[in-house]
Design a protein around this motif. Structure first.
Motif, PDB file in Angstrom:
ATOM      1  N   THR A  55      28.030 126.538  88.290  1.00 33.94           N
ATOM      2  CA  THR A  55      27.921 125.244  88.971  1.00 33.94           C
ATOM      3  C   THR A  55      26.723 124.449  88.459  1.00 33.94           C
ATOM      4  N   ILE A  56      25.588 125.124  88.297  1.00 38.17           N
ATOM      5  CA  ILE A  56      24.381 124.439  87.804  1.00 38.17           C
ATOM      6  C   ILE A  56      24.582 123.967  86.366  1.00 38.17           C
ATOM      7  N   VAL A  57      25.156 124.817  85.535  1.00 35.42           N
ATOM      8  CA  VAL A  57      25.412 124.443  84.145  1.00 35.42           C
ATOM      9  C   VAL A  57      26.401 123.282  84.085  1.00 35.42           C
ATOM     10  N   ASN A  58      27.408 123.316  84.955  1.00 31.75           N
ATOM     11  CA  ASN A  58      28.398 122.242  85.017  1.00 31.75           C
ATOM     12  C   ASN A  58      27.726 120.904  85.302  1.00 31.75           C
ATOM     13  N   GLN A  59      26.832 120.891  86.295  1.00 33.91           N
ATOM     14  CA  GLN A  59      26.115 119.660  86.627  1.00 33.91           C
ATOM     15  C   GLN A  59      25.266 119.173  85.452  1.00 33.91           C
ATOM     16  N   TRP A  60      24.602 120.077  84.786  1.00 30.75           N
ATOM     17  CA  TRP A  60      23.702 119.709  83.691  1.00 30.75           C
ATOM     18  C   TRP A  60      24.468 119.213  82.468  1.00 30.75           C
ATOM     19  N   VAL A  61      25.583 119.861  82.167  1.00 20.49           N
ATOM     20  CA  VAL A  61      26.338 119.531  80.956  1.00 20.49           C
ATOM     21  C   VAL A  61      27.162 118.258  81.123  1.00 20.49           C
ATOM     22  N   THR A  62      27.738 118.050  82.293  1.00 20.30           N
ATOM     23  CA  THR A  62      28.683 116.932  82.472  1.00 20.30           C
ATOM     24  C   THR A  62      28.022 115.629  82.901  1.00 20.30           C
ATOM     25  N   ARG A  63      26.747 115.656  83.276  1.00 20.81           N
ATOM     26  CA  ARG A  63      26.138 114.438  83.815  1.00 20.81           C
ATOM     27  C   ARG A  63      26.122 113.302  82.798  1.00 20.81           C
TER      28      ARG A  63
ATOM     29  N   ASP B 184      37.680 116.907  79.809  1.00 20.13           N
ATOM     30  CA  ASP B 184      37.763 118.209  79.133  1.00 20.13           C
ATOM     31  C   ASP B 184      36.644 119.139  79.587  1.00 20.13           C
ATOM     32  N   LEU B 185      35.429 118.566  79.678  1.00 21.99           N
ATOM     33  CA  LEU B 185      34.306 119.389  80.120  1.00 21.99           C
ATOM     34  C   LEU B 185      34.509 119.871  81.555  1.00 21.99           C
ATOM     35  N   ALA B 186      34.865 118.911  82.416  1.00 24.97           N
ATOM     36  CA  ALA B 186      35.072 119.282  83.819  1.00 24.97           C
ATOM     37  C   ALA B 186      36.215 120.283  83.954  1.00 24.97           C
ATOM     38  N   GLY B 187      37.292 120.064  83.193  1.00 23.58           N
ATOM     39  CA  GLY B 187      38.437 120.970  83.249  1.00 23.58           C
ATOM     40  C   GLY B 187      38.107 122.363  82.764  1.00 23.58           C
ATOM     41  N   SER B 188      37.258 122.451  81.739  1.00 26.42           N
ATOM     42  CA  SER B 188      36.895 123.774  81.222  1.00 26.42           C
ATOM     43  C   SER B 188      36.119 124.569  82.259  1.00 26.42           C
ATOM     44  N   PHE B 189      35.218 123.892  82.972  1.00 30.55           N
ATOM     45  CA  PHE B 189      34.467 124.595  84.015  1.00 30.55           C
ATOM     46  C   PHE B 189      35.360 124.961  85.189  1.00 30.55           C
ATOM     47  N   THR B 190      36.305 124.070  85.531  1.00 26.97           N
ATOM     48  CA  THR B 190      37.235 124.381  86.620  1.00 26.97           C
ATOM     49  C   THR B 190      38.090 125.585  86.274  1.00 26.97           C
ATOM     50  N   THR B 191      38.606 125.590  85.052  1.00 27.92           N
ATOM     51  CA  THR B 191      39.437 126.726  84.611  1.00 27.92           C
ATOM     52  C   THR B 191      38.631 128.020  84.571  1.00 27.92           C
ATOM     53  N   LEU B 192      37.397 127.931  84.054  1.00 27.32           N
ATOM     54  CA  LEU B 192      36.549 129.111  83.988  1.00 27.32           C
ATOM     55  C   LEU B 192      36.276 129.664  85.386  1.00 27.32           C
ATOM     56  N   THR B 193      36.010 128.758  86.329  1.00 26.20           N
ATOM     57  CA  THR B 193      35.723 129.196  87.697  1.00 26.20           C
ATOM     58  C   THR B 193      36.934 129.863  88.330  1.00 26.20           C
ATOM     59  N   ARG B 194      38.102 129.218  88.205  1.00 24.68           N
ATOM     60  CA  ARG B 194      39.321 129.785  88.800  1.00 24.68           C
ATOM     61  C   ARG B 194      39.657 131.141  88.177  1.00 24.68           C
ATOM     62  N   THR B 195      39.535 131.230  86.849  1.00 27.12           N
ATOM     63  CA  THR B 195      39.832 132.494  86.165  1.00 27.12           C
ATOM     64  C   THR B 195      38.877 133.589  86.614  1.00 27.12           C
ATOM     65  N   LEU B 196      37.591 133.241  86.722  1.00 26.80           N
ATOM     66  CA  LEU B 196      36.598 134.231  87.128  1.00 26.80           C
ATOM     67  C   LEU B 196      36.845 134.681  88.568  1.00 26.80           C
ATOM     68  N   ARG B 197      37.233 133.739  89.430  1.00 25.77           N
ATOM     69  CA  ARG B 197      37.483 134.119  90.818  1.00 25.77           C
ATOM     70  C   ARG B 197      38.665 135.084  90.914  1.00 25.77           C
ATOM     71  N   LEU B 198      39.743 134.777  90.194  1.00 27.13           N
ATOM     72  CA  LEU B 198      40.904 135.678  90.209  1.00 27.13           C
ATOM     73  C   LEU B 198      40.547 137.044  89.624  1.00 27.13           C
ATOM     74  N   LEU B 199      39.734 137.014  88.558  1.00 28.82           N
ATOM     75  CA  LEU B 199      39.312 138.272  87.946  1.00 28.82           C
ATOM     76  C   LEU B 199      38.472 139.096  88.923  1.00 28.82           C
ATOM     77  N   LEU B 200      37.589 138.413  89.650  1.00 23.70           N
ATOM     78  CA  LEU B 200      36.750 139.117  90.614  1.00 23.70           C
ATOM     79  C   LEU B 200      37.583 139.723  91.743  1.00 23.70           C
ATOM     80  N   GLN B 201      38.603 138.969  92.183  1.00 19.72           N
ATOM     81  CA  GLN B 201      39.462 139.526  93.236  1.00 19.72           C
ATOM     82  C   GLN B 201      40.204 140.763  92.735  1.00 19.72           C
ATOM     83  N   SER B 202      40.692 140.677  91.502  1.00 23.15           N
ATOM     84  CA  SER B 202      41.369 141.847  90.934  1.00 23.15           C
ATOM     85  C   SER B 202      40.385 142.999  90.733  1.00 23.15           C
ATOM     86  N   ALA B 203      39.170 142.667  90.289  1.00 21.13           N
ATOM     87  CA  ALA B 203      38.152 143.703  90.120  1.00 21.13           C
ATOM     88  C   ALA B 203      37.804 144.343  91.461  1.00 21.13           C
ATOM     89  N   MET B 204      37.785 143.489  92.513  1.00 20.37           N
ATOM     90  CA  MET B 204      37.519 144.020  93.843  1.00 20.37           C
ATOM     91  C   MET B 204      38.609 145.003  94.260  1.00 20.37           C
TER      92      MET B 204
END
Length: 578
Positions: free
Chosen positions: A174-182, A238-258
């Motif tokens: 989230t912090i990197v997203n704010q810094w990169v996309t501003r 594109d930048l915003a979409g990449s962070f959104t996709t990364l976040t969603r993928t990581l969340r699903l991965l974490l749920q599966s890891a859980m």
């Protein structure tokens, strides 16, 4: 100093936001219960796996299911209510600032039509949209993320470590997203604004573009700005979409890891199957607000920029101070050592100009192009503030009258007349919500435009567009003159009043000037054509922003002729001008 001034605008925005503080607490309380009810799913799964399946009790399953339906229903109701409350809080915030921002936009546009003025109302709307969006709900939900993570830790420490590690990674994203996309987002917004400005200007001047064969050149100019805007939007998306996709993928991965870690712990006998499923559900719930915030970050960034712009706009355009109501003034105008510097410039367009005008007089202001005639008109009508000197109306400075009051006492016909979308009657009445039909007709008669208006298809109810529609330039100018005379002003300022008029129109303007003089009022005419000053008693000659002559019309004209004759004679001498 600039920071202190900016704080004034921020305080206005914060004050408007504070007015809804009780509702924020209301939403916070509802959010407490909504998030508590979010535990319904994990607890239900825990009981089903660990109790119902073990006991094979249908009665227990039915009782739990009925309770879950009730709790989910309450959660949905509370979530719906808090969304409606925030929608009304956002509307209240915008309604509270609508008048203030609109006033600031109009006043700034009159003197400095920059991006702050152009986007002021859109900036307010962007803040309102954020306040009414699900993103703000996520702000109330994010404080519950640690609670859910602690709940996962209760099931097993390893599950808690995995959940907290995943949450920390998402916060970093989230912090990197704010810094990169501003910066890309800001550049994209600027490019979009410039493209919109070009398209608006071309649309307003569509007749000229068509007549001069400029369509292709105009299209290429707009297309270049539009391509730059589109490129910026694509890059930002594109930048915003990449962070959104990364976040969603990581969340699903974490749920599966859980689930995977939970299954391992179940196999080791350190965790129950119900706790495994409940932990996975809690993990998804804990990370959902963060994912939502990242997915809607463009909205957040636009609102943040809008908040900054609004604070600057409201800081630089302070609200008008209330003024003591003064009696209706006489048509007595005194201009003392007037100096005017156009907004955004360093050099004065008028320098130390003095003159006076008495009731029943008409003053012609003449001089070459760029001499300062239109600048004087803007200063006399209160559009531009003097950098030095005073303008007094019946003894009181213009600053002692409110802006709307000045408009009632000083009628103004600008050099370029533009009408508003609406009827001719609405334009003459200055878009009044309660127009006086008698005053509308009276103003049209004073401008000698009544007969002309009656000949139109629907008379005073004929609708016109901002560009005038079917009206000619001369008709628009006469309607503009009627608008200037609406409400019976004591002084009339006319900037090139006959520039678009035929002989009949010029005679109508002169007739209106005579009527004003007979009624003991005063008129100022900024003019190039001799016909425009036919009814003038006095003349003011401007050259390079300074007064070169002032007095009775005949004396000023004779003095001007003598000066020209002397210059011609001098130029005819051997060696030219000495």
């Amino acid at each position: 100093m600039a920071r202190q001034n900016n704080e004034k605008g921020l305080e206005e925005l914060r004050a408007a936001r504070r007015e809804s503080r009780p509702y924020y607490w209301f939403v916070a309380i509802f959010s407490f219960f909504v998030n508590m009810l979010m535990l319904t799913g994990p607890l239900y799964m825990l009981q089903v796996y660990d109790r119902v399946l073990g006991s094979r009790s249908v009665a227990t399953l039915i009782a739990l299911s009925v309770l879950v339906v009730f709790l989910y229903g309450m959660m949905g109701l509370l979530d719906y209510v808090r969304g409606r409350v925030m929608g009304r809080v956002a509307a209240r915030f915008q309604n509270r600032l609508d008048t203030r921002v609109f006033d600031a936009v109009v006043r700034r546009s009159a003197v400095q039509p920059d991006q702050l003025a152009a986007t002021g109302l859109k900036d307010l709307e962007s803040v309102q949209r954020l306040m009414a969006s699900p993103v703000l709900m996520a702000i109330f939900d994010i404080p519950w993320t640690p609670v859910f993570l602690i709940g996962i830790s209760i099931f097993h420490p390893w599950l808690g470590i995995l959940a907290m590690s995943g949450g920390a990674i998402l916060i970093v994203i989230t912090i990197v997203n704010q810094w990169v996309t501003r910066n890309p987002t800001q550049k994209s917004n600027v490019a979009t604004f410039q493209a919109e400005q070009i398209s608006d200007q071309l649309r307003q001047e569509s007749e000229m573009v068509q007549a001069l064969g400029m369509r292709r050149a105009a299209f290429l100019r707009w297309h270049e700005a539009r391509a730059k805007s589109l490129s910026g939007q694509i890059g930002s998306a594109d930048l915003a979409g990449s962070f959104t996709t990364l976040t969603r993928t990581l969340r699903l991965l974490l749920q599966s890891a859980m689930l995977g870690l939970g299954a391992y712990l179940v196999l080791q006998g350190e965790l129950t199957p119900g706790a495994m499923i409940a932990g996975s559900i809690l993990m998804g719930r804990a990370l959902a607000p963060i994912e939502l915030a990242i997915g809607q970050w463009t909205l957040v960034e636009r609102a943040r920029k809008g908040w900054t712009n609004l604070s600057q706009l409201l800081s630089e355009v302070r609200p008008e101070e209330p003024r003591t109501a003064l009696p209706r003034p006489r048509a007595k105008l005194d201009v003392q050592q007037l100096t005017v510097v156009p907004p955004g410039e360093q050099q004065a367009a008028l320098r130390i100009v003095s003159f006076n005008l008495e009731p029943g007089q008409a003053l012609g202001v003449i001089g070459p192009s760029g001499a300062g005639k239109s600048t004087l008109a803007r200063a006399l009508t209160g559009v531009w503030r003097p950098a030095g000197g005073k303008i007094r109306l019946d003894g009181a400075t213009l600053e002692q009258y409110g802006p709307d009051v000045i408009g009632e006492h000083i009628g103004y016909l600008p050099q370029r007349v533009s009408l508003f979308d609406g009827t001719i009657a609405e334009n003459i009445s200055r878009l009044s919500q309660a127009p006086d039909d008698q005053k509308i007709v009276e103003a049209a008669k004073k401008a000698d435009a009544h007969e002309m208006i009656l000949k139109l298809p629907e008379g005073y109810n004929t609708r016109v567009s901002g560009a005038g529609g079917r009206l000619s330039g001369g008709q628009m100018q006469r309607i503009g003159l009627a608008r200037a005379m609406y409400g019976d002003p004591v002084i009339l300022v006319l900037d090139e009043p006959n520039s678009n008029l035929d002989n009949e129109g010029s005679m109508a303007v002169n007739k209106a000037i005579r009527r004003m003089k007979e009624e003991g009022k005063a008129v100022l005419i900024m003019a190039h054509r001799p016909a425009a000053i036919a009814e003038c008693d006095m003349l003011l000659m401007l050259e390079n922003g300074s007064r070169s002559a002032f007095g009775p019309k005949d004396e000023v004209l004779q003095s001007r002729v003598k000066n020209h004759d002397q210059i011609r004679k001098t130029a005819a001498l051997p060696g030219g001008v000495r």
